[in-house]
Design a protein around this motif. Sequence first.
Motif, short mmCIF file in Angstrom:
data_model
loop_
_atom_site.label_atom_id
_atom_site.label_comp_id
_atom_site.label_asym_id
_atom_site.label_seq_id
_atom_site.Cartn_x
_atom_site.Cartn_y
_atom_site.Cartn_z
N SER A 151 -71.77 -51.66 -7.72
CA SER A 151 -70.72 -52.63 -7.40
C SER A 151 -69.55 -52.39 -8.35
O SER A 151 -69.68 -52.57 -9.56
CB SER A 151 -71.25 -54.06 -7.55
OG SER A 151 -70.25 -55.00 -7.21
N VAL A 152 -68.41 -51.98 -7.79
CA VAL A 152 -67.28 -51.52 -8.59
C VAL A 152 -66.11 -52.50 -8.46
O VAL A 152 -65.78 -52.96 -7.37
CB VAL A 152 -66.82 -50.11 -8.12
CG1 VAL A 152 -65.77 -49.56 -9.08
CG2 VAL A 152 -68.01 -49.17 -8.03
N ALA A 153 -65.49 -52.81 -9.59
CA ALA A 153 -64.35 -53.72 -9.60
C ALA A 153 -63.07 -52.96 -9.24
O ALA A 153 -62.20 -52.72 -10.08
CB ALA A 153 -64.21 -54.37 -10.97
N ALA A 154 -62.98 -52.58 -7.97
CA ALA A 154 -61.81 -51.83 -7.49
C ALA A 154 -61.79 -51.89 -5.97
O ALA A 154 -62.85 -52.01 -5.33
CB ALA A 154 -61.88 -50.37 -7.95
N PRO A 184 -61.33 -50.26 -2.12
CA PRO A 184 -61.76 -48.98 -1.57
C PRO A 184 -60.75 -47.86 -1.76
O PRO A 184 -61.13 -46.72 -2.06
CB PRO A 184 -61.97 -49.28 -0.08
CG PRO A 184 -62.31 -50.74 -0.04
CD PRO A 184 -61.48 -51.36 -1.13
N ALA A 185 -59.45 -48.15 -1.64
CA ALA A 185 -58.43 -47.11 -1.73
C ALA A 185 -58.44 -46.42 -3.10
O ALA A 185 -58.10 -45.23 -3.19
CB ALA A 185 -57.05 -47.70 -1.45
N GLU A 186 -58.81 -47.14 -4.14
CA GLU A 186 -58.82 -46.56 -5.48
C GLU A 186 -60.05 -45.71 -5.76
O GLU A 186 -60.14 -45.05 -6.81
CB GLU A 186 -58.71 -47.67 -6.54
CG GLU A 186 -57.37 -48.38 -6.55
CD GLU A 186 -57.27 -49.43 -7.64
OE1 GLU A 186 -58.21 -49.49 -8.48
OE2 GLU A 186 -56.29 -50.20 -7.64
N LEU A 187 -61.00 -45.71 -4.84
CA LEU A 187 -62.26 -45.01 -5.07
C LEU A 187 -62.43 -43.77 -4.21
O LEU A 187 -63.49 -43.14 -4.23
CB LEU A 187 -63.43 -45.98 -4.83
CG LEU A 187 -63.45 -47.22 -5.73
CD1 LEU A 187 -64.56 -48.17 -5.30
CD2 LEU A 187 -63.64 -46.82 -7.19
N ALA A 188 -61.38 -43.41 -3.49
CA ALA A 188 -61.48 -42.28 -2.56
C ALA A 188 -61.91 -41.00 -3.27
O ALA A 188 -62.67 -40.19 -2.71
CB ALA A 188 -60.14 -42.08 -1.85
N GLY A 189 -61.46 -40.79 -4.49
CA GLY A 189 -61.78 -39.58 -5.22
C GLY A 189 -63.24 -39.47 -5.65
O GLY A 189 -63.68 -38.40 -6.10
N ARG A 200 -61.34 -56.64 -4.47
CA ARG A 200 -61.58 -55.76 -5.62
C ARG A 200 -63.06 -55.73 -6.00
O ARG A 200 -63.42 -55.66 -7.17
CB ARG A 200 -60.72 -56.21 -6.82
CG ARG A 200 -59.22 -56.03 -6.60
CD ARG A 200 -58.45 -56.15 -7.91
NE ARG A 200 -58.83 -55.13 -8.88
CZ ARG A 200 -58.35 -53.88 -8.90
NH1 ARG A 200 -57.47 -53.49 -7.98
NH2 ARG A 200 -58.76 -53.02 -9.82
N GLN A 201 -63.90 -55.75 -5.00
CA GLN A 201 -65.33 -55.57 -5.23
C GLN A 201 -65.89 -54.70 -4.12
O GLN A 201 -66.15 -55.17 -3.01
CB GLN A 201 -66.10 -56.88 -5.31
CG GLN A 201 -67.56 -56.65 -5.72
CD GLN A 201 -68.28 -57.94 -6.06
OE1 GLN A 201 -67.65 -58.94 -6.43
NE2 GLN A 201 -69.59 -57.94 -5.96
N THR A 202 -66.03 -53.42 -4.42
CA THR A 202 -66.48 -52.42 -3.46
C THR A 202 -67.81 -51.85 -3.95
O THR A 202 -67.97 -51.56 -5.13
CB THR A 202 -65.46 -51.28 -3.34
OG1 THR A 202 -64.18 -51.84 -3.02
CG2 THR A 202 -65.86 -50.29 -2.26
#
Length: 343
Positions: free
Chosen positions: A146-149, A151-156, A176-178
Amino acid sequence: MTTHHVPARRRPVALLLPGQGAQHLGMAVELYGHDRGFTARMDAFFDLLGPEHGPPMRADWLAGADRPAELLDGPWRAQPLLFAVACALARGLGERGVRPDVLLGHSVGELAAAALSGVFDLGAAARLMTARSDALAQLPPGGMLSVAAPPAELAGYLGPADRADSVVIGAVNAPRQTVLAGPEPELQRVADRLTAAGTLFHRVRAPLPFHSPAAAEAGEHLTRALAGMTLHPPRIPIQSTRTGRRVTESEALDPGFWARQLAQPVLFWPALDALLAEGGHTLVEAGPGRSLSVLARRHPAVRGGRSDVLALLPSGAEGTRDAWRQAPARLAAAGFEPLSAGA
């Protein structure tokens, strides 16, 4: 001329039904043997699981803190129990005149929504939970972060969506929870990269790569199991966290729709957002803990007072009886007037 009293409800009720990660030792155990209806519904489910699965699952659940937490975190225990507790609580609310206008379930909670809506009966639901456990045995080791970001910020950090060893977006729980999902060791490599980047995250209490391509084969196994069951159109609307919109009749009758969600992302926030765009609702979490209530309280419609959120049970094992006894008064305070018996 006979005048019928129509109960006034300030807002329609949406039941929120949690999934993997909401489980905890002693969840709803205080109600067993105390609330007759809840006890009977749980016993009926355990009986339908059969002698191989039902008695040991009931014993592990009732043992509470006498069992290791890891035992309950395993999906073979957590998911059938989450399903059963959610259904038992929801039907208990129905006996008190609280009948939902819409159902919204997270992961296995969507299967609970289908059962409550009449897509399949309790016997079929028990067979489905057993088949789901069998299907999960095919999954490789993995998990979820569970990431505090957004989806667009996690593409990499994501791999190809058609590869079983990829880490992908497994759930969108809030802006901001993906949740990222995938098998090991790739998931750990992503966790190491997130740590190096200073991005906050935590491991979800799920030891398998749910809602990722690694679960695709298990989803097909479950589709074959569901193909032998009789499915029905939903009697209560279901706001799907697979699609973000209402389940259609054709989807409800399609075994693959319910089975393949095992490998598809959980779109909780898009589903909630679409629901609350229709107008204010009283959101009632029917399950252990308050995982979905915490997420729902972040929505602008809730923060602005256009919708309410109520969790039926506390986050821990203690205080369950008091919370359940106070539920009708808490719903009344949120503006809900229960239907009379037999209405």
